[in-house]
Design a protein around this motif. Structure first.
Motif, PDB file in Angstrom:
ATOM      1  N   ILE A 626       0.860  -1.193   0.000  1.00  0.00           N
ATOM      2  CA  ILE A 626       0.000   0.000   0.000  1.00  0.00           C
ATOM      3  C   ILE A 626       0.893   1.239   0.000  1.00  0.00           C
ATOM      4  O   ILE A 626       1.803   1.364   0.821  1.00  0.00           O
ATOM      5  N   MET A 627       0.631   2.137  -0.945  1.00  0.00           N
ATOM      6  CA  MET A 627       1.359   3.401  -1.058  1.00  0.00           C
ATOM      7  C   MET A 627       0.442   4.538  -0.592  1.00  0.00           C
ATOM      8  O   MET A 627      -0.783   4.463  -0.738  1.00  0.00           O
ATOM      9  N   SER A 634       6.749  14.287  -0.185  1.00  0.00           N
ATOM     10  CA  SER A 634       7.166  14.766  -1.498  1.00  0.00           C
ATOM     11  C   SER A 634       6.632  13.904  -2.621  1.00  0.00           C
ATOM     12  O   SER A 634       6.765  14.236  -3.784  1.00  0.00           O
ATOM     13  N   GLY A 635       6.056  12.770  -2.311  1.00  0.00           N
ATOM     14  CA  GLY A 635       5.512  11.884  -3.334  1.00  0.00           C
ATOM     15  C   GLY A 635       4.923  10.652  -2.666  1.00  0.00           C
ATOM     16  O   GLY A 635       4.632  10.639  -1.467  1.00  0.00           O
ATOM     17  N   TRP A 636       4.732   9.597  -3.445  1.00  0.00           N
ATOM     18  CA  TRP A 636       4.171   8.365  -2.916  1.00  0.00           C
ATOM     19  C   TRP A 636       5.230   7.613  -2.128  1.00  0.00           C
ATOM     20  O   TRP A 636       6.387   7.532  -2.540  1.00  0.00           O
ATOM     21  N   ARG A 637       4.832   7.052  -0.984  1.00  0.00           N
ATOM     22  CA  ARG A 637       5.752   6.260  -0.172  1.00  0.00           C
ATOM     23  C   ARG A 637       5.022   5.039   0.374  1.00  0.00           C
ATOM     24  O   ARG A 637       3.797   5.025   0.489  1.00  0.00           O
ATOM     25  N   TYR A 664      -4.978  12.200   3.124  1.00  0.00           N
ATOM     26  CA  TYR A 664      -4.217  11.119   2.508  1.00  0.00           C
ATOM     27  C   TYR A 664      -4.932  10.626   1.256  1.00  0.00           C
ATOM     28  O   TYR A 664      -6.166  10.651   1.171  1.00  0.00           O
ATOM     29  N   GLU A 665      -4.119  10.162   0.292  1.00  0.00           N
ATOM     30  CA  GLU A 665      -4.596   9.345  -0.819  1.00  0.00           C
ATOM     31  C   GLU A 665      -3.818   8.037  -0.781  1.00  0.00           C
ATOM     32  O   GLU A 665      -2.660   8.008  -0.341  1.00  0.00           O
TER      33      GLU A 665
END
Length: 1011
Positions: A626-627, A634-637, A664-665
Motif C-alpha cells: 500500500i502506497m 514529497s511523493g508516494w511512499r 491522505y490518498e
C-alpha cells in the motif's frame, strides 16, 4: 436528374443547389444610451447556392428595412442612431433560398447607462485606531454591471490593498478597512466604471469623510468577517467565479481558503490567500462547500458557502443533411446536455414544428412518415435553458427519380473462388425504391439451395463451381422507368491455410514467432495480414513490436508485453477470397492494477482499505503493498500496514502509523514472481480523525527584551504535528525554586514568542519554562523544562582603579579592576573604553569594546603628543553601566618621519654587510633608541633589533639566485620610524648595486643591491 420541390414552387436541384449554412451570426450589443449619431451593426452571413436572401425580426416582428434608419448590407443589419425606446430588443436573422430557410441565434440590443451620484454627500464616518470601518458606495442607477475603485483626496490617488488592510468589494462597491490608522484620516471617493462595446463611462461620488481617532492603547482583536459571500452561489461551467471575503481585526487578519469537501482547485492560484477567491474555467468537479478563514495572533473566524455549477446547452448528438426517397420515413435525433436540462423544439424553414398528420415530435426526436416532396427544406433543432439557446441545422431533400445505373453500375468483372461464395450488388439510384430482379443470360434467377436474391437486390451464389461462370444482369423498375446493368463472374482456385499458427505461452519481454503458410490460385497475388483481437496490425513500422518474416506469413512479436496477449488471426487473401486461422498467445507478467479501492473506518492514525483483485496475468499474486501520499510528503511512499505483509489472496488491510488530522490518498500495488504491477487508481482523499497533540513544541528558549519583561520563544509546530484544528500553545513558567506555575494560552498556531510583563519582575531573574500544544481534542505533553532569564538591566557598578599608560605616540594601554558579576544585573559581556582629547566633550568620545572579560586593552590610532581622558564601563545585553573615574594620559612624541639614509653594502663570500647613516631626531620628535632590520626571504622573515650605537648589520645571502628584502627603520619611545627597503640579489659572474626611487609614500625608500 433528381429534384426536390418546395411548397412555393421553386425547384431545389440535387447536386447543384444547397440550403443556407450560417458562417457568421449576430452577437449581443450594449450601446451607450443617448449617443444619437452612432450605428450598430448586427452581422449575418450564410453560405448557400443560390445565394441567400435575408430578413430580420426584432421581438418577433419584421424589421422595417425600408425605414431610413435600418439598412441591410449583404445580410448585416445596420441601425443608425439607435434609440432606447424603439430599438432595444431581441434580434434574429433569417437566411433563405429556394432550398429552405434557417433562423439565427438571438442577439440582444441593450442600452448602457451610468447616472451621476446623488448630490447629497454621506455623513462623516469616525473610527478608532486599531478598529475596522467601511464606507458605503451607494452606486447610482446603471447598466451593465460596474467595476469599483476608490481614490483618496485627489484623483487618481487610488486606494491600494496595503498588506490586506483595505478592500473594495466588486459586489457592493463598499470600501472596507480591516484596521484603521491615524494617517487614514482623509476624504474618500467611490469611482465607478461601466464598459460597453464601443465606449467606457466613469463617474465618482461626493467626498466620504473618514476620521480616525488616535488611541495609544489600541486593543488587539480577533478577526470578524464582515464581507461574506452568499450561502449558495451558482456558477456557469467554463466561466470564472469569484467569492469575496474580508475581515476586521488587529493585527490585520490574513485570509486563506479551502474546499471543505475536497481539495481546493489548484487553478485558484494566489487568490487562495486573498480576499477574492478566483476560480477560472469552472467544471462540475469544482462544485462543493468553500470556506474562508481569517486569522491573526488573537484568533480566527470562518465563513462557508456552496458553489453549484450549471451549464449552457451543449450538443451531444445532432442530425446531418439527408437525401431520402419519396414515401419513405425520416428519423432524426438530437441530444443536448446542460444544467438545468435543456428543452428541445424543432423548426422547418424557420417555422415551429409540432406533432400533426405525418409529423411526430417527441423532445429531441423527429419522425416524418410517408415523405412527400413538400417535406424538403431546412430543419433546425433548438436546445434552450436559462443560460443560452443553441441551434443545429440540417437539410432534408426528398427525391423522385427513375432507376439509373450510371453512377453505380454492377461490377463488370467479379472474380470468385471455387467452393466459396460471392455477392453481386445492384444499387441503382431511384426514387421511389425500384423493384429489382436478376437473370443469367435468359434465365430469371430465383432463390434456391445455392442462389439467394435479397429484397434489396443483392445476389448471393454459394458453393461456387466452374459452371457458374458467365454474365449476370440486374433489372430495376419503378413507375418512372426501367434500367439494367450486367457483370461477368470469373471462377478461380480457392485459398487454403497449409500451416496454421499454434498457441504460445511467453513471459513478458520475450520474443515469439507465430507461423502461417497458405496455398492459392497461381494467377493471383497472395497477401498475409494479421489481427490481434480483431484489430488489424501494422507490420510495416520498423520501430513497432510486430514484424513480418521475409515473404512468408510468419509473425514475429518482439519484446512481448501484457497488452499483446490475446487471439492472433492470420489471413491469407487474394482479390477473390481469403482463408484464416487463429492462435492464442499467453503473456505472463506482473499483476494488473487492483480495482475498486475504497477507504473505510478512518480513525486518528489508521484507515481500512478494501480492493478487488486485478488480473494476475497468468502468475499468482504473491503480495500487496500500500502506497500513500499526503501534503507533507514529497511523493508516494510505502505505508505501514496491519498485517505488515499482505498476502496475495487478501483484499483488505489496515494502514497504520498515520498522522491525525491529515489528508491522505492511497494506492495498492500487487506483485508476483515476475515483478510489481501498475498501482491501482488513487483513492479519494480522506482526512484522518483529530486527536490531541502527541509531541511538545521544540526550540524552547527566550530571554532579552525590555525592562520588567520575560520573553519566551519556541519553534511553531509544523502542520503534521498539530493533529487537529483549534490549535494553540499552553505556556507554564515560574521563578526557579517557586512552587507555583503561571499558565498562559496562546491561540495562534503561527505564534513563536510570548512576552510576560510585570513591574515587580527582577532583572535577569531565572525562570523555569515548559510548553505544550493543544487543539479541540485535548492537550499534548509538556516539553522538558528550560531555564530562561527575564530581561537584563544595565550594570550598576563601574570598574575601579583605572590606569592608562602611553606605549607609543599612537597607542596606549588601559587596565582596570573588574566589577563583580553580582552587580551586572545579567551576564557581563565585557568592558567599554571611552577616550577623548583634553579639549573635547566627553559625549564625542571614541569607544572600544572588549570581546570578553579581559581587564587590559590596547587602544591604537591616537595622536602624538596629545593629552587624553579615559573611562571604562561594564556592559551587558541591556546596555552599559556607570563610567569609572577619569584617568589621564599623554601620548609620546612621534618618531622621526625620515628613513635611514646613505644605505650602502659590502660582500664577504656568502654574507653581505649593509650600512646606513644615523637618524637624528628633531626637537619635536622622540629620541632614536636603535634600529630594526626586518629580513624577508621566500615568505619567511626575521627581525633584528639593534641599539642606538649600531648602524650596520651582516646577513647571509641566499644560496640560490633568489633575493632577500631588508627593511631598515629607526625606533624609540614614540614608536617605529619610516622604513628604507633594500632588495639584495646574487647573480653569478658579475655584480653591481642599484638604487631605485619608487612612487611610494614618503618617507619610505627602496634600494636594489645585486651581487
Amino acid at each position: 436528374m433528381c429534384v426536390c420541390v418546395l411548397t412555393g414552387g421553386d425547384v431545389c436541384i440535387t447536386g447543384h443547389d444547397s440550403g443556407p449554412v450560417f458562417e457568421e451570426q449576430p452577437s449581443s450589443v450594449v450601446y451607450p444610451e443617448g449617443l444619437s449619431k452612432g450605428t450598430v451593426t448586427l452581422n449575418c452571413q450564410a453560405r448557400a447556392s443560390p445565394a441567400a436572401t435575408y430578413r430580420w425580426h426584432v421581438n418577433g416582428t419584421k424589421v422595417p428595412v425600408g425605414d431610413p434608419r435600418y439598412t441591410l448590407v449583404a445580410g448585416n443589419l445596420v441601425i443608425s442612431g439607435p434609440q432606447y425606446g424603439s430599438d432595444g430588443g431581441s434580434y434574429q436573422c433569417l437566411a433563405m433560398n429556394r432550398c429552405g430557410t434557417i433562423l439565427s441565434r438571438v442577439a440582444n440590443l441593450k442600452f448602457g447607462y451610468l447616472h451621476d451620484f446623488s448630490g447629497e454627500g454621506q455623513s462623516p464616518q469616525t473610527a478608532y485606531e486599531g478598529a475596522g470601518a467601511f464606507l458605503a458606495c451607494q452606486a447610482p442607477a446603471h447598466y451593465p454591471a460596474l467595476s469599483y475603485r476608490w481614490f483618496v483626496n485627489d484623483f487618481p490617488s487610488f486606494v491600494m490593498p496595503d498588506g490586506g488592510r483595505w478592500f473594495v468589494s466588486q459586489v457592493t462597491g463598499n470600501l472596507y478597512l480591516a484596521k484603521a490608522e491615524p494617517n487614514d484620516t482623509a476624504s474618500y471617493f467611490c469611482f465607478t466604471t461601466i464598459n460597453m462595446d464601443i465606449s467606457t463611462k466613469s463617474t465618482f461620488s461626493k467626498a466620504n469623510q473618514l476620521t480616525v481617532q488616535p488611541d495609544a492603547n489600541a486593543r488587539k482583536s480577533a478577526p470578524a468577517i464582515k464581507v461574506r459571500f452568499p450561502a449558495e452561489t451558482y456558477a456557469l461551467a467554463g466561466h470564472t467565479t469569484q467569492l469575496e471575503c474580508f475581515a476586521y481585526g488587529n493585527p490585520v487578519p490574513k485570509l486563506r481558503w479551502r474546499k471543505v469537501d475536497g481539495l481546493l482547485p489548484s487553478k485558484a492560484g494566489a487568490s487562495a490567500e486573498g480576499p477574492i477567491l478566483t476560480l477560472p474555467e469552472m467544471t462540475f468537479h469544482d462544485e462543493g462547500v468553500y470556506e474562508c478563514e481569517a486569522y491573526n495572533s488573537e484568533g480566527r473566524d470562518t465563513h462557508q458557502g456552496r458553489i453549484s455549477v450549471q451549464a449552457q446547452p451543449e450538443w451531444l448528438q445532432v442530425m446531418s443533411d439527408s437525401e431520402v426517397e419519396i414515401s419513405s420515413e425520416l428519423h432524426w435525433t438530437c441530444v443536448a446536455a446542460g444544467k438545468p436540462r435543456p428543452s428541445i423544439h424543432w423548426l422547418r424553414n424557420g417555422q415551429p414544428l409540432s406533432t400533426q398528420d405525418r409529423v411526430e415530435v417527441n423532445g429531441g426526436r423527429l419522425k416524418v412518415i410517408n415523405l412527400a416532396l413538400e417535406d424538403s427544406g431546412m430543419y433546425q433543432c433548438v436546445a434552450e435553458n436559462k443560460h443560452d439557446t443553441i441551434y443545429s441545422n440540417a437539410e432534408l431533400r426528398v427525391q423522385v427519380q427513375a432507376p439509373d445505373f450510371r453512377s453505380n453500375p454492377v461490377r463488370r468483372l467479379v472474380p470468385a473462388a471455387r467452393g466459396g461464395q460471392v455477392m453481386l450488388e445492384c444499387r441503382p439510384r431511384a426514387a421511389p425504391k425500384p423493384t429489382l430482379f436478376w437473370s443469367r443470360g435468359t434465365e430469371l434467377l430465383t432463390n434456391s439451395s445455392r442462389v439467394t436474391v435479397t429484397p434489396d437486390g443483392i445476389l448471393w451464389i454459394h458453393n461456387i463451381s466452374r459452371a457458374d461462370e458467365g454474365k449476370y444482369t440486374c433489372f430495376a423498375e419503378n413507375y418512372l422507368g426501367k434500367a439494367n446493368s450486367t457483370g461477368h463472374l470469373s471462377v478461380r482456385d480457392a485459398t487454403k491455410i497449409t500451416l496454421a499458427p499454434s498457441n504460445a505461452d511467453i513471459n513478458q519481454e520475450e520474443n515469439v514467432t507465430l507461423q502461417c503458410h497458405a496455398s492459392h490460385d497461381p494467377t493471383m497475388d497472395l497477401t498475409f495480414t494479421w489481427a490481434h483481437n480483431g484489430a488489424l496490425l501494422d507490420l510495416e513500422d520498423p520501430t513497432g513490436p510486430y514484424h513480418r518474416k521475409e515473404t512468408i506469413g510468419d509473425l514475429l512479436i518482439v519484446n512481448g508485453q501484457l497488452s499483446q496477449a490475446g487471439t492472433y488471426s492470420c489471413t491469407a487473401q487474394t482479390v477473390v477470397d481469403s482463408a484464416s486461422a487463429s492462435a492464442k498467445l499467453v503473456v505472463r507478467g506482473p499483476p494488473g492494477p487492483p480495482g475498486g479501492l475504497v477507504v473505510k473506518n478512518v480513525a486518528e492514525t489508521s484507515a481500512e482499505l478494501r480492493w478487488s483483485r486485478g488480473y494476475d496475468n497468468h502468475s499468482p499474486i504473491g503480495k500487496y503493498v500500500i502506497m500513500g501520499c499526503s501534503p507533507m510528503s514529497s511523493g508516494w511512499r510505502t505505508m505501514r500496514t496491519d498485517p505488515s505483509n499482505i498476502e496475495g489472496n487478501a483484499e483488505s488491510a489496515r494502514v497504520v502509523g498515520l498522522l491525525p488530522w491529515m489528508d491522505y490518498e492511497f494506492q495498492v500495488i500487487a506483485s508476483n514472481i515476475l515483478g510489481s504491477g501498475e498501482p491501482s487508481m488513487s483513492s479519494h482523499t480522506v482526512r484522518t480523525q483529530q486527536a490531541a497533540p502527541t509531541v511538545a513544541p521544540s526550540g524552547l528558549g527566550g530571554g532579552g527584551g525590555d525592562r520588567n519583561e520575560l520573553i519566551i520563544t519556541w519553534t511553531p509546530m509544523a502542520r503534521e504535528y498539530q493533529n487537529g484544528d483549534g490549535f494553540g500553545y499552553i505556556l507554564a513558567f515560574r521563578k526557579r525554586n517557586s512552587p507555583t506555575w503561571v499558565v498562559e494560552r496562546v491561540s495562534n498556531v503561527e505564534s513563536s514568542r510570548y512576552v510576560y510583563s510585570n513591574q515587580n519582575l527582577s532583572p535577569y531573574c531565572p525562570f523555569e519554562v515548559k510548553i505544550k500544544a493543544y487543539n479541540r481534542k485535548g492537550e499534548g505533553p509538556f516539553s522538558q523544562i528550560a531555564l530562561v532569564h527575564s530581561a537584563e538591566e544595565e550594570p550598576t557598578v563601574a570598574p575601579s582603579r583605572i590606569n592608562a599608560t602611553a606605549l607609543t605616540a599612537f597607542e596606549m594601554q588601559v587596565s582596570w579592576d573588574p566589577v563583580q558579576h553580582l552587580s551586572a544585573n545579567g551576564i557581563l559581556r565585557g568592558y567599554e573604553i571611552r577616550y577623548w582629547r583634553q579639549h573635547e566633550r566627553e559625549a564625542a568620545a571614541d569607544r572600544v569594546r572588549t570581546a570578553g572579560l579581559e581587564t587590559t586593552a590596547r587602544v591604537a590610532g591616537l595622536r602624538p603628543s596629545t593629552r587624553y581622558h579615559v573611562t571604562v564601563l561594564a556592559y551587558n545585553s541591556a546596555g552599559t553601566g556607570p563610567a569609572s573615574p577619569k584617568s589621564t594620559v599623554t601620548t609620546r612624541r612621534p618618531p622621526p618621519n625620515r628613513p635611514p639614509g646613505n644605505v650602502f653594502w659590502k660582500t664577504d663570500g656568502s654574507w653581505v654587510t649593509v650600512r646606513w647613516d644615523h637618524v637624528k631626531a628633531l626637537d619635536n620628535e622622540s629620541a632614536v633608541l636603535g634600529y630594526k632590520v626586518l629580513y624577508k626571504h621566500e615568505g619567511q622573515s626575521a627581525l633584528k633589533v639593534l641599539d642606538k650605537g649600531k648602524t650596520s648589520v651582516t646577513l647571509p645571502l641566499p644560496k640560490d639566485n633568489g633575493y632577500v628584502v631588508l627593511e631598515i627603520r629607526s625606533w624609540g619611545e614614540g614608536g617605529d620610524g619610516a622604513a628604507h627597503e633594500t632588495i639584495v640579489s646574487l647573480i653569478k659572474l658579475r655584480s653591481y648595486i642599484c638604487t631605485v626611487h619608487l612612487c611610494a609614500p614618503a618617507p619610505h625608500t627602496r634600494t636594489y643591491i645585486s651581487t
